[in-house]
Motif scaffolding. Structure first.
Motif, PDB file in Angstrom:
ATOM      1  N   UNK A 192       6.811  52.004  33.490  1.00  0.00           N
ATOM      2  CA  UNK A 192       8.171  52.218  33.001  1.00  0.00           C
ATOM      3  C   UNK A 192       8.538  51.081  32.062  1.00  0.00           C
ATOM      4  N   UNK A 193       9.497  51.324  31.176  1.00  0.00           N
ATOM      5  CA  UNK A 193       9.894  50.302  30.215  1.00  0.00           C
ATOM      6  C   UNK A 193      11.367  50.401  29.868  1.00  0.00           C
ATOM      7  N   UNK A 194      11.757  49.625  28.863  1.00  0.00           N
ATOM      8  CA  UNK A 194      13.137  49.628  28.414  1.00  0.00           C
ATOM      9  C   UNK A 194      14.038  48.678  29.169  1.00  0.00           C
ATOM     10  N   UNK A 195      13.455  47.752  29.925  1.00  0.00           N
ATOM     11  CA  UNK A 195      14.241  46.798  30.699  1.00  0.00           C
ATOM     12  C   UNK A 195      14.581  45.576  29.850  1.00  0.00           C
ATOM     13  N   UNK A 196      15.502  44.764  30.367  1.00  0.00           N
ATOM     14  CA  UNK A 196      15.887  43.534  29.667  1.00  0.00           C
ATOM     15  C   UNK A 196      14.956  42.388  30.052  1.00  0.00           C
ATOM     16  N   UNK A 219      21.320  42.988  33.706  1.00  0.00           N
ATOM     17  CA  UNK A 219      22.167  44.173  33.867  1.00  0.00           C
ATOM     18  C   UNK A 219      22.601  44.394  35.307  1.00  0.00           C
ATOM     19  N   UNK A 220      22.242  43.471  36.206  1.00  0.00           N
ATOM     20  CA  UNK A 220      22.616  43.543  37.621  1.00  0.00           C
ATOM     21  C   UNK A 220      22.232  44.904  38.222  1.00  0.00           C
ATOM     22  N   UNK A 221      20.988  45.284  38.006  1.00  0.00           N
ATOM     23  CA  UNK A 221      20.491  46.538  38.552  1.00  0.00           C
ATOM     24  C   UNK A 221      19.273  46.291  39.428  1.00  0.00           C
ATOM     25  N   UNK A 222      19.190  47.068  40.496  1.00  0.00           N
ATOM     26  CA  UNK A 222      18.013  47.079  41.357  1.00  0.00           C
ATOM     27  C   UNK A 222      17.360  48.449  41.213  1.00  0.00           C
ATOM     28  N   UNK A 223      16.065  48.455  40.886  1.00  0.00           N
ATOM     29  CA  UNK A 223      15.313  49.683  40.683  1.00  0.00           C
ATOM     30  C   UNK A 223      14.265  49.861  41.778  1.00  0.00           C
ATOM     31  N   UNK A 242      -2.365  48.494  45.269  1.00  0.00           N
ATOM     32  CA  UNK A 242      -1.847  48.530  43.903  1.00  0.00           C
ATOM     33  C   UNK A 242      -1.160  47.210  43.610  1.00  0.00           C
ATOM     34  N   UNK A 243      -1.551  46.579  42.535  1.00  0.00           N
ATOM     35  CA  UNK A 243      -0.905  45.333  42.122  1.00  0.00           C
ATOM     36  C   UNK A 243       0.177  45.678  41.102  1.00  0.00           C
ATOM     37  N   UNK A 244       1.447  45.456  41.486  1.00  0.00           N
ATOM     38  CA  UNK A 244       2.564  45.680  40.585  1.00  0.00           C
ATOM     39  C   UNK A 244       2.812  44.414  39.769  1.00  0.00           C
ATOM     40  N   UNK A 245       3.092  44.625  38.468  1.00  0.00           N
ATOM     41  CA  UNK A 245       3.230  43.499  37.546  1.00  0.00           C
ATOM     42  C   UNK A 245       4.490  43.678  36.706  1.00  0.00           C
ATOM     43  N   UNK A 246       5.632  43.130  37.127  1.00  0.00           N
ATOM     44  CA  UNK A 246       6.805  43.102  36.239  1.00  0.00           C
ATOM     45  C   UNK A 246       6.531  42.163  35.069  1.00  0.00           C
ATOM     46  N   UNK A 247       6.847  42.641  33.844  1.00  0.00           N
ATOM     47  CA  UNK A 247       6.514  41.857  32.657  1.00  0.00           C
ATOM     48  C   UNK A 247       7.607  42.035  31.603  1.00  0.00           C
ATOM     49  N   UNK A 248       8.685  41.274  31.756  1.00  0.00           N
ATOM     50  CA  UNK A 248       9.817  41.307  30.828  1.00  0.00           C
ATOM     51  C   UNK A 248      10.397  42.718  30.696  1.00  0.00           C
ATOM     52  N   UNK A 249       9.989  43.465  29.678  1.00  0.00           N
ATOM     53  CA  UNK A 249      10.621  44.754  29.388  1.00  0.00           C
ATOM     54  C   UNK A 249       9.956  45.922  30.091  1.00  0.00           C
ATOM     55  N   UNK A 250       8.825  45.707  30.745  1.00  0.00           N
ATOM     56  CA  UNK A 250       8.052  46.813  31.310  1.00  0.00           C
ATOM     57  C   UNK A 250       7.521  46.491  32.696  1.00  0.00           C
ATOM     58  N   UNK A 251       7.261  47.568  33.454  1.00  0.00           N
ATOM     59  CA  UNK A 251       6.596  47.462  34.748  1.00  0.00           C
ATOM     60  C   UNK A 251       5.194  48.029  34.613  1.00  0.00           C
ATOM     61  N   UNK A 252       4.204  47.238  35.005  1.00  0.00           N
ATOM     62  CA  UNK A 252       2.809  47.645  34.952  1.00  0.00           C
ATOM     63  C   UNK A 252       2.227  47.664  36.363  1.00  0.00           C
ATOM     64  N   UNK A 253       1.075  48.317  36.489  1.00  0.00           N
ATOM     65  CA  UNK A 253       0.336  48.262  37.749  1.00  0.00           C
ATOM     66  C   UNK A 253      -1.146  48.450  37.471  1.00  0.00           C
TER      67      UNK A 253
END
Length: 413
Positions: free
Chosen positions: A154-158, A178-182, A394-405
């Motif tokens: 997923x993408x489009x994050x701050x 943006x004070x959001x929890x996903x 599964x290794x989740x990788x938050x990376x600035x604007x996108x979520x990778x795994x």
């Protein structure tokens, strides 16, 4: 400063260029220039999109002892400190790119011509010849599952981080700006919003019953749970006592390791089901600040990680570019710090074999003895590493604007 359209030799000594909007130093269509002890500084307000050094259509340019800094209150991510394009024979010596904010430049150098990033923020030398780099040999990974590749979910994050895996292995994370929890649902492969109006969320933890615990930037020492109805319930700090068999969630990173806070917790925040503990120091309880920015490990860290008493816990130091191991006491305090690896950045995770994964530009993997065994490349700078999925492989990788795994050979610890 702008040096342009010249081949006359030039030298710049000990210049500090600060707080501009678009550029600090530009070198365009120039040759035979040297910059010595150059310093740049980006301010919170006007310099969010400021490029410290741009070198375009130039050759025979030297930059030595270059310090690139963003002030602690900066919140806008920016991809590069130095951008080079259509240039050759560019020589860097002793570059230090840093920020005690959570948004240092993602890469120290970007070669736009060949689309190559140098994400190491401190290095002794780098020469850009102008030629395309040789392709890297393909080597089978000892930790990534056979045939698996890093995937953008997923993408489009701050600017995302602060995540934790829940009971089902789904990954919850925070976009603090943006004070959001996903939540990323592994079964449906869908992203959903858990809460878009929580109180300044920074880092998350999940207890054995699935209760979501949130560390907040607001107030002094605020930890709360988010109920399914969207109601926030504030947790009260409790005494620091021995809690055998409980899971502690501890900060995995800091600008500089705050050993005092981590070694002498002042309070425990206990999850609703009593299984999970967040130890915090007096700095978190008192809302300690540095230059107007809260600086306790629970807030400065890019994430928390679960650990049991007696297990080794790994912490990475962004400023010193090192990662440390420590032993967890029955009250959640840390002792016996020892240097684990001369590599440091934003995040750490551990698999069931004891291999240690460090987010520092890319994902660098070390065996339990501290020997480097692999590097997992990610399209964006990784900020946190969390094992999840139904099998925790599964290794989740938050990376600035996108979520990778990426699928791994071994589950998380």
């Amino acid at each position: 400063m702008l040096a342009s359209t010249t081949e006359t030799r030039g030298r710049v000594y000990q210049m500090s260029s600060e707080h501009h909007v678009r550029h600090e130093v530009q070198v365009r269509d120039a040759a035979h220039w040297g910059f010595y002890a150059l310093q740049t500084e980006a301010e919170r307000g006007e310099s969010g999109f400021d490029l410290p050094l741009e070198i375009d259509s130039s050759h025979d340019i030297g930059v030595a002892n270059f310090h690139v800094y963003r002030v602690i209150s900066t919140f806008q991510p920016f991809p590069w400190a130095i951008k080079v394009s259509n240039s050759r024979d560019i020589h860097f010596r002793n570059v230090h790119c840093y920020s005690n904010s959570k948004v240092s430049y993602d890469s120290a150098v970007y070669d736009q011509t060949h689309n190559v990033e140098v994400r190491q923020r401190e290095f002794a030398w780098l020469d850009i010849s102008g030629w395309a780099p040789s392709p890297k040999p393909v080597v089978r990974s000892p930790v990534v599952a056979r045939g698996a590749k890093v995937e953008r979910l997923a993408g489009g994050f701050y600017n995302i981080s602060g995540g934790a895996a829940d009971l089902h292995g789904d990954f919850l994370f925070v976009d603090t700006h943006w004070q959001r929890i996903y939540s990323w649902n592994c079964a449906s492969r869908q992203l959903s919003t858990v809460s878009d109006f929580p109180l300044d969320p920074v880092n998350l933890a999940v207890d054995k019953s699935g209760n979501l615990m949130v560390i907040s930037y607001a107030g002094k020492g605020i930890v709360y749970t988010v109920k399914p109805q969207g109601i926030n319930v504030t947790l009260q700090p409790e005494a620091v006592i021995t809690r055998e068999g409980k899971t502690f969630f501890l900060p995995v990173s800091d600008w500089r390791l705050n050993r005092e806070s981590l070694s002498r917790p002042a309070a425990h925040f206990v999850s609703p089901d009593g299984t999970t503990i967040l130890p915090t120091g007096a700095d978190f309880l008192g809302g300690a600040m540095s230059w107007g920015v809260k600086s306790s490990p629970q807030i400065r860290s890019f994430g928390l990680a679960p650990v049991l008493p007696g297990q080794p816990f790994y912490l990475t130091d962004e400023a010193e570019l090192t990662t440390w191991a420590a032993v967890v006491n029955p009250d959640g305090s840390l002792r016996d710090f020892r240097l684990f690896a001369e590599q440091g950045g934003e995040g750490v995770a551990v698999d069931s074999r004891g291999n240690v994964y460090i987010a520092a530009g890319q994902v660098h993997v070390y065996d339990p003895a501290g020997k480097p065994i692999d590097t997992i490349e990610v399209p964006e700078r990784p900020l946190q590493l969390v094992f999840g999925g139904a099998d925790r492989q599964t290794l989740f990788i938050p990376a600035r604007t996108s979520l990778y795994s990426v699928r791994m050979r071994y589950p998380g610890r």
